[in-house]
Scaffold this motif. Structure first.
Motif, short mmCIF file in Angstrom:
data_model
loop_
_atom_site.label_atom_id
_atom_site.label_comp_id
_atom_site.label_asym_id
_atom_site.label_seq_id
_atom_site.Cartn_x
_atom_site.Cartn_y
_atom_site.Cartn_z
N GLY A 32 0.82 -1.20 0.00
CA GLY A 32 0.00 0.00 0.00
C GLY A 32 0.86 1.25 0.00
N LYS A 33 0.22 2.38 -0.28
CA LYS A 33 0.92 3.67 -0.25
C LYS A 33 -0.08 4.77 0.04
N PHE A 34 0.31 5.71 0.92
CA PHE A 34 -0.49 6.89 1.22
C PHE A 34 0.13 8.11 0.55
N THR A 35 -0.72 8.96 0.00
CA THR A 35 -0.28 10.25 -0.55
C THR A 35 -1.28 11.32 -0.14
N SER A 36 -0.88 12.57 -0.22
CA SER A 36 -1.79 13.67 0.12
C SER A 36 -1.28 14.96 -0.50
N THR A 37 -2.21 15.79 -0.93
CA THR A 37 -1.85 17.13 -1.41
C THR A 37 -1.76 18.11 -0.24
#
Length: 357
Positions: free
Chosen positions: A273-278
């Motif tokens: 899995g991977k989390f990203t955010s602006t």
């Protein structure tokens, strides 16, 4: 007789122009490392090669859309010094010449559903053309100068007994390799092959004496019948008071991500899995967008029971599907980056993706 002599002279001049043009196109020789402190024979210098071994990547029904990233190497950073090995005393920039001269890599993958490429300065360059393509590194490789003693010394440095040579330049280049879905094409069935991704060189052409080459090898693909369906979830993080301390985690709120998996191979392999955010504040913290809350409230995400926050834009173990569902438990930790001066609600968005390891 005069006409014959004139024609002969024109022919000689034409041939001379071609030879000079070809020589200029090979002027740059880039060797790994810093500038040599002592004279050496550049004709005997060793060209270095770096080879990235890919291994097996897994392609599923859900990641075959065009331009989907399937694999990416680490970012490689290498220092080179470029010399004027043909004594042109000209100025040239450094380029990444994609593929080899016969376009072996592009031809091997053009009919498949995969595209291999190079990522440089945040831009992806697919290796998919049967004509030459070079990526400007933004660096000067060799710098022309006056025909003076320094230019002669530049030639002596690389074992040239005559002529005037450009100033050598030392450059540091960072890049990575990637494999993406083409969106159409045949399944790739190759395996133990090695392909040239690029050669570092000057503006005119690939140096006949060689230069640094980046290669990619052992690309193997397992095609998997599995589709993942991701859901949007809202997590209520609770209420906090302005008098609470700045810095420590004030509360950790548990939440669960459930992913629906459909297909006959979903339980066969583990997921990542991977989390990203602006709305990233730093490498493992997101912050709200609301005025008075941005850069005041911070949120870190943990695997359930872990004391180490999950870094944004990095992969982590997401577990395995039971055949129909993929479940992972997390905790969201809220803390104050600074003392709040106003009260109100806040929200932040965290994007997630899952894929087979």
């Amino acid at each position: 007789m005069q006409m014959t002599r004139s024609g002969f002279l024109q022919l000689c001049m034409f041939i001379l122009t071609i030879l000079i043009g070809t020589q200029n196109s090979w002027a740059t020789r880039c060797l790994e490392g810093s500038k040599s402190p002592t004279n050496f024979n550049i004709n005997s210098a060793t060209n270095t090669t770096h080879t990235t071994n890919v291994g097996t990547i897994r392609v599923t029904n859900s990641n075959q859309a065009a331009n989907t990233l399937l694999w990416q190497s680490a970012v490689y950073t290498t220092t080179f010094t470029c010399y004027d090995d043909y004594a042109t005393n000209g100025t040239e920039r450094a380029y990444l010449w994609l593929d080899d001269a016969t376009k072996t890599l592009a031809q091997a993958f053009r009919s498949t559903n995969l595209i291999i490429g190079v990522r440089y300065n945040g831009t992806d360059y697919p290796i998919d053309s049967l004509t030459d393509y070079k990526v400007d590194t933004g660096y000067i490789a060799i710098s022309g100068r006056n025909r003076d003693s320094t230019a002669r010394n530049n030639c002596a440095l690389i074992g040239r007994s005559s002529g005037y040579c450009s100033d050598p330049r030392t450059i540091t280049v960072s890049y990575s390799l990637f494999i993406k879905s083409r969106g159409s094409g045949n399944n790739y069935t190759g395996s133990a092959q090695t392909y040239q991704a690029f050669q570092l060189d000057g503006v005119g052409a690939r140096n006949a004496n060689g230069n640094f080459q980046e290669k990619i090898s052992n690309v193997a693909v397992t095609y998997i019948d599995c589709v993942t369906s991701l859901n949007t979830q809202n997590v209520d993080l609770g209420s906090y008071y302005t008098y609470q301390d700045v810095g420590p985690i004030l509360r950790r709120t548990p939440f669960t991500i459930n992913v629906t998996t459909t297909g006959k191979n979903c339980a066969a392999y583990p997921f990542a899995g991977k989390f990203t955010s602006t709305q990233a504040y730093d490498t493992d913290t997101i912050t709200p967008s609301e005025t008075g809350m941005k850069n005041v409230v911070g949120i870190k995400v943990y695997e359930a029971g872990s004391t180490q926050p999950i870094a944004l834009d990095s992969t982590f173990d997401f577990g395995s599907s039971n055949g129909s569902t993929l479940t992972k438990n997390f905790e969201a930790g809220v803390f104050f980056l600074a003392k709040p001066s106003t009260a109100g609600q806040f929200s932040s968005t965290l994007n997630y993706e899952v894929y087979f390891k």
